[in-house]
Design an enzyme around this catalytic site. Structure first.
Site, PDB file in Angstrom:
ATOM      1  N   GLY A  82       0.809  -1.214   0.000  1.00  0.00           N
ATOM      2  CA  GLY A  82       0.000   0.000   0.000  1.00  0.00           C
ATOM      3  C   GLY A  82       0.842   1.263   0.000  1.00  0.00           C
ATOM      4  O   GLY A  82       0.529   2.236  -0.702  1.00  0.00           O
ATOM      5  N   THR A  83       1.916   1.274   0.773  1.00  0.00           N
ATOM      6  CA  THR A  83       2.767   2.465   0.842  1.00  0.00           C
ATOM      7  C   THR A  83       3.363   2.762  -0.534  1.00  0.00           C
ATOM      8  O   THR A  83       3.383   3.914  -0.981  1.00  0.00           O
ATOM      9  CB  THR A  83       3.893   2.243   1.878  1.00  0.00           C
ATOM     10  N   ASN A 158      -8.036   4.176   8.493  1.00  0.00           N
ATOM     11  CA  ASN A 158      -7.463   2.996   9.137  1.00  0.00           C
ATOM     12  C   ASN A 158      -7.715   2.938  10.639  1.00  0.00           C
ATOM     13  O   ASN A 158      -7.696   1.870  11.227  1.00  0.00           O
ATOM     14  CB  ASN A 158      -5.964   2.904   8.855  1.00  0.00           C
ATOM     15  N   GLN A 186      -7.704   0.208   3.328  1.00  0.00           N
ATOM     16  CA  GLN A 186      -8.516  -0.364   4.409  1.00  0.00           C
ATOM     17  C   GLN A 186      -9.945  -0.649   3.960  1.00  0.00           C
ATOM     18  O   GLN A 186     -10.760  -1.079   4.777  1.00  0.00           O
ATOM     19  CB  GLN A 186      -8.520   0.572   5.626  1.00  0.00           C
ATOM     20  N   SER A 206      -3.645  -2.911  -0.765  1.00  0.00           N
ATOM     21  CA  SER A 206      -2.525  -3.649  -0.179  1.00  0.00           C
ATOM     22  C   SER A 206      -2.950  -5.085   0.094  1.00  0.00           C
ATOM     23  O   SER A 206      -4.049  -5.320   0.620  1.00  0.00           O
ATOM     24  CB  SER A 206      -2.126  -2.967   1.130  1.00  0.00           C
ATOM     25  N   GLY A 207      -2.079  -6.043  -0.233  1.00  0.00           N
ATOM     26  CA  GLY A 207      -2.434  -7.455  -0.079  1.00  0.00           C
ATOM     27  C   GLY A 207      -2.613  -7.897   1.359  1.00  0.00           C
ATOM     28  O   GLY A 207      -3.556  -8.618   1.691  1.00  0.00           O
ATOM     29  N   CYS A 333       1.403   1.703  12.141  1.00  0.00           N
ATOM     30  CA  CYS A 333       2.616   2.394  11.706  1.00  0.00           C
ATOM     31  C   CYS A 333       3.027   3.483  12.672  1.00  0.00           C
ATOM     32  O   CYS A 333       4.132   3.998  12.604  1.00  0.00           O
ATOM     33  CB  CYS A 333       2.400   2.998  10.321  1.00  0.00           C
TER      34      CYS A 333
END
Ligand code: PLP
Length: 404
Positions: A82-83, A158, A186, A206-207, A333
């Site tokens: 995702g980042t 998130n 998310q 994102s996986g 994070c």
């Protein structure tokens, strides 16, 4: 593991309720990946049979991800998460000197990327949110000016799970011919996503937030939109993301996307929403002065952010950890960051209430028993904090770890 170092010394069992940080791999995902981690070897760029088999597997996964997002397969760029997708989207389309409109509640993958662009001479407008955590589309319209190149607003937050009014923002972006990026990390697999209905040009997923392996992700890039790549090298991903593809990861991600899509229709997501609502009800009954942040707003079905009046969130988190319940103080994070939640702050939640907030996030593997366990352990932890010590003492214990 010897009993004395068991991570949950007080608890019969442990429950993971931090799916917004990461989710466990589903067995079906692992099974799909297994050959590509074993003797099935091939570089998708190789022309021989092994390479062609790897290419075919990657393209099946691309279609599975495209089906989840309702886009064409060639509009899916596989990334390392995702980042990376957020960074590729933002740095890929914004040139020095441009203006960006984004929100105050974005994940750091967007927030810090935009701050970096500001340092490089771009201007940014940081949109406020209301007390429910939602952006007002009219504020987006008002923020536009000549030179605005990109609007970037997330789909689901998130920390709170609150969903943003993306279709209205997408319409404004289209009316003004401005690119629109959505961080849907998310939201994917929890609510339907249709990039055409949203009207976005770029969308990140994102996986590992949807039961695929960590280090997998994708960016939807609208057909015809040119993007400056972040990596230079081979012509993989139609020259949008150089580097040999993570075949096993991509295959797992594709499978997870297909399962996530099925979950939107087979009652899986509704079940998750019922469990989340049961959890909220149970906790609000047990805990005095507890409140749900973003309550009453449209939210993804798996997330609740609850503030517990009169306790320090870090202490409650540590006690719950000892009792076998893994939840989060906010974004994974920022765990350990001293400044607190920028999301709750932007919602106007006082610092004291924000620092007493915990995030509970469910996955499709969360069971009814897990919910009962969580409610029971929250009640137990609050009871201990109330009887053993006042809030002042609790604060002192946070650094040393709670004495249970
Ligand atoms: N965007 C949001 C909304 C997130 O919640 C996260 C991770 O928590 C990311 C981006 C970053 O995704 P990744 O962990 O795959 O880099």
């Amino acid at each position: 593991m010897p009993a004395e170092i068991h991570p949950f010394p007080e608890s019969r069992r442990s429950v993971y309720m931090d799916a917004n940080a990461t989710t466990p791999l589903l067995p079906e995902v692992f099974e799909a990946m297994a050959p590509w981690l074993g003797d099935q070897c091939g570089n998708p760029s190789s022309a021989h049979a092994h390479g062609r088999a790897a290419r075919a597997a990657v393209e099946v996964a691309r279609q599975q991800v495209a089906d989840l997002l309702h886009c064409a397969a060639m509009e899916v760029v596989f990334t390392g998460g995702g980042t990376e997708s957020d960074n590729l989207a933002i740095f890929g389309v914004v040139a020095p000197g441009a203006h960006i409109v984004t929100s105050a509640i974005e994940h750091h993958a967007v927030l810090h990327a935009v701050e970096r662009l500001e340092q490089q001479g771009c201007a940014a407008t940081w949109l406020p949110v209301n007390e429910g955590g939602r952006v007002n589309p009219e504020e987006v319209r008002r923020a536009l000016r000549p030179g605005t190149r990109l609007i970037s607003v997330m789909m689901a937050n998130n920390e709170t799970g609150v969903l943003q009014p993306l279709e209205a923002i997408g319409r404004i972006a289209r009316e003004h011919g401005i690119l629109f990026h959505v961080d849907a990390v998310q939201a994917a697999g929890k609510v339907p996503i249709d990039v055409k209905c949203i009207g976005c040009d770029l969308l990140s997923i994102s996986g590992h937030k949807m039961h695929a392996p960590q280090g997998t992700g994708a960016l939807f890039l609208r057909e015809g939109l040119k993007l400056e790549p972040m990596f230079w090298g081979g012509a993989q991903e139609l020259s949008r993301r150089a580097g040999t593809e993570n075949v096993a990861g991509i295959v797992g991600f594709g499978k997870a996307a297909a399962l996530a899509r099925a979950g939107l229709f087979d009652g899986g997501v509704q079940r998750m929403a019922r469990l989340r609502d049961d959890l909220e009800r149970g906790i609000l009954l047990e805990a005095e002065n507890a409140a749900v942040n973003g309550f009453g707003m449209p939210r993804v079905p798996n997330t609740t952010s609850i503030s517990f009046g009169g306790v320090e969130g870090a202490v409650l988190l540590a006690v719950l950890d000892r009792l076998g319940l893994s939840v989060s103080g906010g974004s994974a994070c920022t765990a350990g960051a001293a400044e607190g939640s920028h999301v709750l702050k932007a919602m106007g939640i006082p610092q004291e209430q924000a620092s007493a907030s915990l995030r509970f996030s469910l996955s499709k593997l969360t069971s009814c028993e897990d919910i009962n366990f969580a409610i029971w352990q929250v009640a137990e932890a609050l009871g201990r904090l109330r009887t053993d010590a006042g809030p002042e003492t609790n604060r002192g214990e946070a650094a040393a770890g709670p004495a249970l």
